[in-house]
Design a protein around this motif. Structure first.
Motif, mmCIF file in Angstrom:
data_model
loop_
_atom_site.group_PDB
_atom_site.id
_atom_site.type_symbol
_atom_site.label_atom_id
_atom_site.label_comp_id
_atom_site.label_asym_id
_atom_site.label_seq_id
_atom_site.Cartn_x
_atom_site.Cartn_y
_atom_site.Cartn_z
ATOM 1 N N ARG A 29 33.965 39.481 46.936
ATOM 2 C CA ARG A 29 34.599 40.784 47.120
ATOM 3 C C ARG A 29 35.853 40.666 47.994
ATOM 4 O O ARG A 29 36.867 41.312 47.744
ATOM 5 C CB ARG A 29 33.576 41.729 47.753
ATOM 6 N N THR A 30 35.826 39.834 48.993
ATOM 7 C CA THR A 30 36.974 39.626 49.878
ATOM 8 C C THR A 30 38.145 39.016 49.107
ATOM 9 O O THR A 30 39.299 39.415 49.299
ATOM 10 C CB THR A 30 36.589 38.707 51.051
ATOM 11 N N ASP A 31 37.834 38.068 48.232
ATOM 12 C CA ASP A 31 38.893 37.454 47.419
ATOM 13 C C ASP A 31 39.585 38.492 46.534
ATOM 14 O O ASP A 31 40.806 38.478 46.371
ATOM 15 C CB ASP A 31 38.330 36.335 46.550
ATOM 16 N N VAL A 32 38.813 39.391 45.972
ATOM 17 C CA VAL A 32 39.373 40.436 45.115
ATOM 18 C C VAL A 32 40.295 41.338 45.927
ATOM 19 O O VAL A 32 41.401 41.684 45.477
ATOM 20 C CB VAL A 32 38.241 41.251 44.440
ATOM 21 N N TYR A 33 39.877 41.710 47.110
ATOM 22 C CA TYR A 33 40.714 42.555 47.967
ATOM 23 C C TYR A 33 42.003 41.838 48.372
ATOM 24 O O TYR A 33 43.073 42.442 48.403
ATOM 25 C CB TYR A 33 39.946 43.005 49.210
ATOM 26 N N VAL A 34 41.910 40.564 48.696
ATOM 27 C CA VAL A 34 43.093 39.796 49.093
ATOM 28 C C VAL A 34 44.082 39.725 47.932
ATOM 29 O O VAL A 34 45.291 39.930 48.109
ATOM 30 C CB VAL A 34 42.699 38.383 49.572
ATOM 31 N N VAL A 35 43.587 39.463 46.737
ATOM 32 C CA VAL A 35 44.457 39.404 45.557
ATOM 33 C C VAL A 35 45.090 40.769 45.308
ATOM 34 O O VAL A 35 46.283 40.869 44.987
ATOM 35 C CB VAL A 35 43.671 38.914 44.317
ATOM 36 N N ALA A 36 44.331 41.834 45.469
ATOM 37 C CA ALA A 36 44.871 43.176 45.260
ATOM 38 C C ALA A 36 45.942 43.506 46.294
ATOM 39 O O ALA A 36 46.988 44.086 45.963
ATOM 40 C CB ALA A 36 43.740 44.200 45.323
ATOM 41 N N VAL A 37 45.709 43.142 47.541
ATOM 42 C CA VAL A 37 46.694 43.402 48.600
ATOM 43 C C VAL A 37 47.967 42.596 48.351
ATOM 44 O O VAL A 37 49.086 43.128 48.459
ATOM 45 C CB VAL A 37 46.093 43.085 49.989
#
Length: 72
Positions: A3-11
């Motif tokens: 989930r953290t990776d997805v947020y980082v990519v989105a940011v």
């Protein structure tokens, strides 16, 4: 991906889009200002040429009252 990776990519993707939009806006403003300056320059040139033609036409009439340019 976590989930953290997805947020980082989105940011990162969001920031990239914001930077690209700012760069496009700055480029568009630069092009607009350049075009406006060119338009003003061309208009001033036309005005100077028109004024010069008017001055030459008045001088050709021989109606100037300038003591340096006698009419007779």
């Amino acid at each position: 991906m976590t989930r953290t990776d997805v947020y980082v990519v989105a940011v990162v993707g969001g920031l990239t889009v914001v930077i690209a939009l700012l760069a496009a806006a700055i480029l568009a403003a630069g092009v607009y200002l350049g075009y406006a300056r060119l338009h003003e320059w061309r208009e001033a040139r036309r005005r100077r040429r028109r004024d010069l033609k008017t001055c030459r036409a008045i001088e050709a009439l021989g109606t100037t009252r300038n003591p340096d340019h006698p009419t007779h």
